[in-house]
Each structure stands twice: as C-alpha cells, then as structure tokens.
Design a protein around this motif. Structure first.
Motif, PDB file in Angstrom:
ATOM      1  N   TRP A  37       7.874  69.122  82.501  1.00 37.06           N
ATOM      2  CA  TRP A  37       9.211  69.706  82.475  1.00 37.06           C
ATOM      3  C   TRP A  37       9.113  71.151  82.927  1.00 37.06           C
ATOM      4  CZ3 TRP A  37      10.915  73.880  79.572  1.00 37.06           C
ATOM      5  CH2 TRP A  37      10.073  74.293  78.524  1.00 37.06           C
ATOM      6  N   LYS A  81      14.136  67.781  71.802  1.00 33.15           N
ATOM      7  CA  LYS A  81      13.558  66.640  71.091  1.00 33.15           C
ATOM      8  C   LYS A  81      12.560  65.888  71.980  1.00 33.15           C
ATOM      9  CE  LYS A  81      17.357  65.741  67.846  1.00 33.15           C
ATOM     10  NZ  LYS A  81      18.449  64.816  67.480  1.00 33.15           N
ATOM     11  N   LEU A  82      12.899  65.726  73.262  1.00 28.22           N
ATOM     12  CA  LEU A  82      11.980  65.059  74.184  1.00 28.22           C
ATOM     13  C   LEU A  82      10.660  65.827  74.287  1.00 28.22           C
ATOM     14  CD1 LEU A  82      14.282  64.004  77.184  1.00 28.22           C
ATOM     15  CD2 LEU A  82      13.459  62.576  75.311  1.00 28.22           C
ATOM     16  N   ASN A 134       8.576  65.516  71.006  1.00 27.64           N
ATOM     17  CA  ASN A 134       8.004  64.181  70.819  1.00 27.64           C
ATOM     18  C   ASN A 134       7.004  63.794  71.904  1.00 27.64           C
ATOM     19  OD1 ASN A 134       9.587  63.802  68.513  1.00 27.64           O
ATOM     20  ND2 ASN A 134      11.267  62.883  69.669  1.00 27.64           N
ATOM     21  N   GLY A 135       6.721  64.709  72.823  1.00 28.28           N
ATOM     22  CA  GLY A 135       5.766  64.434  73.896  1.00 28.28           C
ATOM     23  C   GLY A 135       6.233  63.352  74.846  1.00 28.28           C
ATOM     24  N   GLU A 136       7.552  63.233  75.006  1.00 31.27           N
ATOM     25  CA  GLU A 136       8.104  62.155  75.822  1.00 31.27           C
ATOM     26  C   GLU A 136       8.309  62.522  77.292  1.00 31.27           C
ATOM     27  OE1 GLU A 136      11.490  60.203  74.018  1.00 31.27           O
ATOM     28  OE2 GLU A 136      10.784  60.767  72.023  1.00 31.27           O
ATOM     29  N   LEU A 137       7.886  63.733  77.677  1.00 26.97           N
ATOM     30  CA  LEU A 137       8.043  64.155  79.072  1.00 26.97           C
ATOM     31  C   LEU A 137       6.687  64.301  79.746  1.00 26.97           C
ATOM     32  CD1 LEU A 137      10.837  66.868  78.717  1.00 26.97           C
ATOM     33  CD2 LEU A 137      11.102  64.502  79.479  1.00 26.97           C
ATOM     34  N   PRO A 150      10.744  61.675  82.167  1.00 30.87           N
ATOM     35  CA  PRO A 150      10.380  60.804  81.053  1.00 30.87           C
ATOM     36  C   PRO A 150       9.056  60.086  81.337  1.00 30.87           C
ATOM     37  CG  PRO A 150      12.711  60.568  81.564  1.00 30.87           C
ATOM     38  CD  PRO A 150      12.095  61.382  82.680  1.00 30.87           C
ATOM     39  N   ARG A 151       8.097  60.218  80.409  1.00 32.08           N
ATOM     40  CA  ARG A 151       6.736  59.723  80.618  1.00 32.08           C
ATOM     41  C   ARG A 151       6.624  58.195  80.605  1.00 32.08           C
ATOM     42  NH1 ARG A 151       1.787  62.088  79.598  1.00 32.08           N
ATOM     43  NH2 ARG A 151       2.834  63.889  78.647  1.00 32.08           N
ATOM     44  N   LYS A 152       7.239  57.551  79.612  1.00 30.74           N
ATOM     45  CA  LYS A 152       7.012  56.128  79.369  1.00 30.74           C
ATOM     46  C   LYS A 152       7.365  55.250  80.566  1.00 30.74           C
ATOM     47  CE  LYS A 152       8.073  52.400  76.109  1.00 30.74           C
ATOM     48  NZ  LYS A 152       8.858  51.991  74.926  1.00 30.74           N
ATOM     49  N   GLU A 176       4.621  52.891  82.671  1.00 28.71           N
ATOM     50  CA  GLU A 176       4.830  51.443  82.651  1.00 28.71           C
ATOM     51  C   GLU A 176       4.935  50.882  84.068  1.00 28.71           C
ATOM     52  OE1 GLU A 176       8.236  50.770  80.200  1.00 28.71           O
ATOM     53  OE2 GLU A 176       7.084  50.774  78.331  1.00 28.71           O
TER      54      GLU A 176
END
Length: 199
Positions: A86, A76-77, A80-83, A97-99, A103
């Motif tokens: 990987w 899922k990560l 959703n482009g959240e990495l 994790p990208r966000k 930040e």
C-alpha cells in the motif's frame, strides 16, 4: 513503435506458480488505458482491483475499478496484514488485497497489478520473483500534455503529480523491463508476451 528494454535477469517464479506481473510508471503515462485494452483482447488476464481512499471519478464503479473505502476501513486492512502493498499518493491511499492475488497465482492464472512506484517497490520486497514492467512516456512534454489535459483534477493536484512523475521516471532502472507507450495496441501486445514468457 513500442520499445522493450530489458534491465536485467528475468525473475523466476516458484515451481507450480505463475509469475506476478507488475505494471508501473508515472501518472498520466497511460497505464489504465493499456490495461483496459489488454483485458478487452485477453479477458483471461486477471487484474487485481485495488483498494483506495480516493473518491470515485465519473464512471468509476466500486469493485470494478477500485474498492472505494474510508480511512478507517483502510486502516483495518493494514492492521490485519491483508494488503500485499500500500502507498499514499496525492493525499490518498491505495493498496492491493493480498489473498486474491496469491490465490490466483497458485491456481496458475496470469495476474497483473497496475500500481505506482511505491507499491512496485513493496511488491519487489514481498515477492522477489515478480516481473516489474515500467511504462514510459514517449517524452516528458507528452506526459505533461496528458496530465494537464485530463481536466479532472485541481491545479495543485496536477503540480503534485508532475513532481511525483519526475521522481518516478528516475526510478526506471529499478524495473526489469521498460515499455515505451507510443501505441496502446503494440505496448499491450508486448506486455502480454512478457506475461506469457514463463508459461
């Protein structure tokens, strides 16, 4: 004595953002030990916690050492482009994790990633200004001793790690700087100096 070798021009971060520092090197070279020492002395350095499908080792805690998850959660990560990056290693997947990373960088924090060669290459693609630091062992024999002395993995896993380590050592020229891990304290100080060079 720690040896710092510059491989080329030092990347420059975009204005208003600190530079991401990536520490990589072969399995068993002591990346985790160096990072733990650095953060004990300088807790202001923020270490990204990776997600992984690997089972926890004794003493490891979810959310502290890794975000431990199953393959479905990891998929899922990715979807959703959240990495940020990987990679698969020794039959398990690891990702950043990208966000949280972006930040922290935008807030001006010193951000350190401790990842493998595949991950470092992907970070170079997505964040060309990142500083890639290669942690090298004093010798091949010392690396073999460290890998076989862990006692936490099966022989076939150790053999896979040794095979991967040969490939990882050959990739050293791809990195901006090389640090030789002969002393944890000295190499930690060298790493911190590199991170602060653009402050």
């Amino acid at each position: 004595m720690t040896t710092a070798v510059s491989q080329g021009a030092t990347p420059v971060p975009p204005e208003g953002r600190t530079r991401l520092t990536v520490l990589s090197g072969p399995s068993g070279v002591g990346k985790s030990t160096v990072v733990a020492h650095l953060r004990k002395e300088h807790p202001e350095v923020w270490l990204s916690v990776s997600a992984t499908t690997r089972r926890p080792r004794p003493g490891e805690r979810h959310g502290v050492h890794y975000f431990f998850m199953d393959n479905e959660e990891f998929d899922k990560l990715i979807a959703n482009g959240e990495l940020l990056e990987w990679a698969e290693f020794a039959g398990n997947r690891y990702g950043t994790p990208r966000k949280a990373v972006t930040e922290r960088l935008e807030a001006g924090g010193q951000v350190l990633l401790e990842i493998d060669l595949q991950g470092a290459r992907l970070v170079r693609e997505s964040m060309p200004d990142a500083l890639l630091v290669f942690l090298a062992p004093p010798s091949w024999d010392e690396l073999v001793r460290r890998l076989t002395g862990r006692g936490t993995e099966a022989p076939e896993v150790i053999e896979r790690r040794l095979t991967a380590a040969r490939t990882e050592l050959a990739a050293e020229p791809e990195f901006d700087v090389t640090l030789v891990n002969t002393s944890v304290g000295e190499v930690s100080a060298e790493l911190l100096a590199l991170m602060r060079a653009d402050d």
